[in-house]
Design an enzyme around this catalytic site. Structure first.
Site, PDB file in Angstrom:
ATOM      1  N   CYS A  50      -9.058  -3.311 -18.872  1.00  0.00           N
ATOM      2  CA  CYS A  50      -7.650  -2.889 -19.013  1.00  0.00           C
ATOM      3  C   CYS A  50      -6.710  -4.072 -19.283  1.00  0.00           C
ATOM      4  O   CYS A  50      -5.548  -3.860 -19.629  1.00  0.00           O
ATOM      5  CB  CYS A  50      -7.202  -2.115 -17.780  1.00  0.00           C
ATOM      6  N   ASN A  77      -4.498   6.821 -18.154  1.00  0.00           N
ATOM      7  CA  ASN A  77      -4.917   5.418 -18.274  1.00  0.00           C
ATOM      8  C   ASN A  77      -5.865   5.311 -19.471  1.00  0.00           C
ATOM      9  O   ASN A  77      -6.973   5.846 -19.442  1.00  0.00           O
ATOM     10  CB  ASN A  77      -5.614   5.017 -16.968  1.00  0.00           C
ATOM     11  N   HIS A 118       0.243  -2.431 -17.624  1.00  0.00           N
ATOM     12  CA  HIS A 118      -0.888  -1.534 -17.871  1.00  0.00           C
ATOM     13  C   HIS A 118      -0.636  -0.210 -17.156  1.00  0.00           C
ATOM     14  O   HIS A 118      -0.237  -0.181 -15.991  1.00  0.00           O
ATOM     15  CB  HIS A 118      -2.181  -2.180 -17.354  1.00  0.00           C
TER      16      HIS A 118
HETATM   17  N1  ACO Z   1      -8.331  15.984  -6.727  1.00  0.00           N
HETATM   18  C1  ACO Z   1      -8.194  16.382  -5.466  1.00  0.00           C
HETATM   19  N2  ACO Z   1      -8.540  15.591  -4.429  1.00  0.00           N
HETATM   20  C2  ACO Z   1      -9.009  14.361  -4.695  1.00  0.00           C
HETATM   21  C3  ACO Z   1      -9.164  13.896  -6.011  1.00  0.00           C
HETATM   22  C4  ACO Z   1      -8.795  14.765  -7.049  1.00  0.00           C
HETATM   23  N3  ACO Z   1      -8.897  14.410  -8.336  1.00  0.00           N
HETATM   24  N4  ACO Z   1      -9.647  12.639  -5.965  1.00  0.00           N
HETATM   25  C5  ACO Z   1      -9.794  12.320  -4.666  1.00  0.00           C
HETATM   26  N5  ACO Z   1      -9.406  13.359  -3.905  1.00  0.00           N
HETATM   27  C6  ACO Z   1      -9.396  13.450  -2.453  1.00  0.00           C
HETATM   28  C7  ACO Z   1     -10.409  12.515  -1.844  1.00  0.00           C
HETATM   29  O1  ACO Z   1     -11.682  13.140  -1.809  1.00  0.00           O
HETATM   30  C8  ACO Z   1      -9.831  12.332  -0.442  1.00  0.00           C
HETATM   31  O2  ACO Z   1     -10.153  13.442   0.329  1.00  0.00           O
HETATM   32  P1  ACO Z   1     -10.522  13.276   1.885  1.00  0.00           P
HETATM   33  O3  ACO Z   1      -9.301  12.646   2.504  1.00  0.00           O
HETATM   34  O4  ACO Z   1     -10.784  14.671   2.296  1.00  0.00           O
HETATM   35  O5  ACO Z   1     -11.717  12.370   1.893  1.00  0.00           O
HETATM   36  C9  ACO Z   1      -8.333  12.364  -0.714  1.00  0.00           C
HETATM   37  O6  ACO Z   1      -8.155  12.986  -1.986  1.00  0.00           O
HETATM   38  C10 ACO Z   1      -7.677  11.005  -0.721  1.00  0.00           C
HETATM   39  O7  ACO Z   1      -8.456  10.138  -1.511  1.00  0.00           O
HETATM   40  P2  ACO Z   1      -8.052   8.649  -1.632  1.00  0.00           P
HETATM   41  O8  ACO Z   1      -9.066   7.931  -2.476  1.00  0.00           O
HETATM   42  O9  ACO Z   1      -7.689   8.101  -0.317  1.00  0.00           O
HETATM   43  O10 ACO Z   1      -6.733   8.804  -2.498  1.00  0.00           O
HETATM   44  P3  ACO Z   1      -5.662   7.711  -2.772  1.00  0.00           P
HETATM   45  O11 ACO Z   1      -4.371   8.126  -2.224  1.00  0.00           O
HETATM   46  O12 ACO Z   1      -6.166   6.325  -2.488  1.00  0.00           O
HETATM   47  O13 ACO Z   1      -5.529   7.844  -4.339  1.00  0.00           O
HETATM   48  C11 ACO Z   1      -6.187   6.723  -6.339  1.00  0.00           C
HETATM   49  C12 ACO Z   1      -6.654   7.587  -5.183  1.00  0.00           C
HETATM   50  C13 ACO Z   1      -5.162   7.506  -7.137  1.00  0.00           C
HETATM   51  C14 ACO Z   1      -7.376   6.401  -7.244  1.00  0.00           C
HETATM   52  C15 ACO Z   1      -5.582   5.444  -5.723  1.00  0.00           C
HETATM   53  O14 ACO Z   1      -6.489   4.800  -4.900  1.00  0.00           O
HETATM   54  C16 ACO Z   1      -5.125   4.484  -6.728  1.00  0.00           C
HETATM   55  O15 ACO Z   1      -4.097   4.662  -7.319  1.00  0.00           O
HETATM   56  N6  ACO Z   1      -5.870   3.404  -6.968  1.00  0.00           N
HETATM   57  C17 ACO Z   1      -5.549   2.454  -7.971  1.00  0.00           C
HETATM   58  C18 ACO Z   1      -6.614   2.449  -8.906  1.00  0.00           C
HETATM   59  C19 ACO Z   1      -6.243   3.020 -10.235  1.00  0.00           C
HETATM   60  O16 ACO Z   1      -5.214   3.545 -10.548  1.00  0.00           O
HETATM   61  N7  ACO Z   1      -7.204   2.829 -11.058  1.00  0.00           N
HETATM   62  C20 ACO Z   1      -7.109   3.181 -12.390  1.00  0.00           C
HETATM   63  C21 ACO Z   1      -8.141   2.417 -13.117  1.00  0.00           C
HETATM   64  S1  ACO Z   1      -8.095   0.755 -12.689  1.00  0.00           S
HETATM   65  C22 ACO Z   1      -7.149  -0.010 -13.698  1.00  0.00           C
HETATM   66  O17 ACO Z   1      -6.801   0.489 -14.722  1.00  0.00           O
HETATM   67  C23 ACO Z   1      -6.730  -1.350 -13.329  1.00  0.00           C
END
Ligand code: ACO
Length: 325
Positions: free
Chosen positions: A119, A282, A252
């Site tokens: 990215c 993304n 990004h």
């Molecule tokens: N739909 C519904 N529920 C979901 C989904 C979904 N698509 N995905 C995860 N969940 C659930 C999980 O199973 C979890 O359930 P649980 O609590 O019962 O176990 C709950 O939602 C929370 O999951 P978390 O992983 O804690 O969610 P979080 O608030 O951390 O959000 C996310 C996840 C959006 C990926 C976040 O960690 C984030 O923004 N990370 C940054 C990474 C990113 O954006 N990466 C993109 C690519 S990297 C890059 O480009 C640099």
């Protein structure tokens, strides 16, 4: 007189019709995967994305973006003597996607190569092309970010497959007496390779390892915000200006919460941040040039504006370029 590089034109391309969160949720429900528009919007800010047709190639998206950039620059493909393509989803192992795009544009003879910085790829590619133009090695360059991430997504993993889309963005660079690319700074820390990767390979005629994207979301989130703040400050300082002189921030497009936290840390108000994440999701190396082109075409970014482009991604890699349009 010093020689610099300047952006002469921008272009982008998104394949097919947008796929809304509801549409994606109903597709995933057919394989027993539960998600919802509410979860995706509230956690990420993404509302829709575009997917390339099965069998489509990254070079095809890149060629469309490149043609549009050439048109807006008023530069003929035959004048291009450097093609740099940032992609983690190349058509093939080799030749490079840059060579395939150069062939499609009928612009043979110059240099062409791919940059693999996930990215952060577009910022890495832009800095590379800038250096080659300043050195006199190249004169007119196409710098392209193009991806078909849908091809490396695990459709049984709802924590990643809702985050990404396909697309391409491009800029044409040419020589200038004044700095267009005012400064770039690039970094990587390979110790974090495991938090975001596609750890598969082709060997002995077979795919081995895990050929789908995996991610430790919270770890990526935490690292991304810190490095985007640091490299933004470092690049603006290297350009000899201050953050309040930056007209637009284009980070990004990974996640709305990363964008907001980065802008807040840099002290850049939300109305000066270009966000296309809601429409494009993304698109990895394509996200920054896609957002740049969108803001140029809708008239927000105009000639003379100073734009801070920032990338962050797998590797772990990060970087920024301060660009005067
Ligand atoms: N739909 C519904 N529920 C979901 C989904 C979904 N698509 N995905 C995860 N969940 C659930 C999980 O199973 C979890 O359930 P649980 O609590 O019962 O176990 C709950 O939602 C929370 O999951 P978390 O992983 O804690 O969610 P979080 O608030 O951390 O959000 C996310 C996840 C959006 C990926 C976040 O960690 C984030 O923004 N990370 C940054 C990474 C990113 O954006 N990466 C993109 C690519 S990297 C890059 O480009 C640099």
């Amino acid at each position: 007189m010093s020689r610099y590089a300047k952006i002469l034109g921008t272009g982008s391309y998104l394949p097919g019709d947008p796929v809304s969160n509801d549409e994606l949720a109903s597709r995933l429900a057919k394989s027993g995967i539960e998600t919802s528009d509410e979860w995706i919007v509230s956690r990420t800010g993404i509302r829709q994305r575009h997917f390339a047709e099965p069998g489509a190639k990254t070079s095809e998206l890149g060629v469309e973006a490149a043609r549009r950039a050439l048109e807006s620059a008023g530069v003929a493909a035959a004048e291009i003597d450097l093609v740099v393509v940032a992609t983690s989803t190349p058509d093939w192992i080799f030749p490079s996607t840059a060579c395939l795009i150069q062939k499609a544009l009928e612009a043979p003879g110059g240099a062409a190569f791919d940059v693999q910085a996930v990215c952060s790829g577009f910022v890495y590619a832009l800095a590379s092309a800038d250096a080659l133009i300043r050195a006199g090695t190249a004169t007119r360059a196409l710098v392209i970010g193009a991806e078909i991430f849908s091809g490396i997504l695990d459709w049984n993993d709802r924590t990643t497959c809702v985050l990404f889309g396909d697309g391409a963005g491009a800029v044409v660079l040419g020589p200038s007496d004044e700095p267009g690319i005012m400064a770039s700074r690039l970094h990587a820390d390979g110790r974090h390779e495991s938090i975001l990767r596609t750890a598969g390979r082709v060997a002995g005629g077979e795919v081995t390892g895990h050929p789908y994207l995996t991610m430790d979301g919270p770890a990526v989130f935490k690292l991304a915000v810190g490095v985007l703040d640091a490299v933004g400050r470092e690049t603006v300082e290297a350009a000899g200006i201050t953050l309040d002189q930056v007209d637009w921030l284009i980070p990004h497009q990974a996640n709305a919460r990363i964008l907001q936290a980065t802008a807040r840390k840099l002290g850049i108000p939300g109305e000066r941040v270009v966000t296309t994440l809601d429409r494009h999701a993304n698109t990895s190396a394509a996200s920054v040039p896609l957002a740049l082109d969108a803001a140029v075409r809708d008239g927000r970014i105009v000639s003379g504006h100073k734009v801070l482009l920032e990338g962050v991604g797998g590797g772990f890699t990060w970087g920024a370029s301060l660009v005067r349009m």
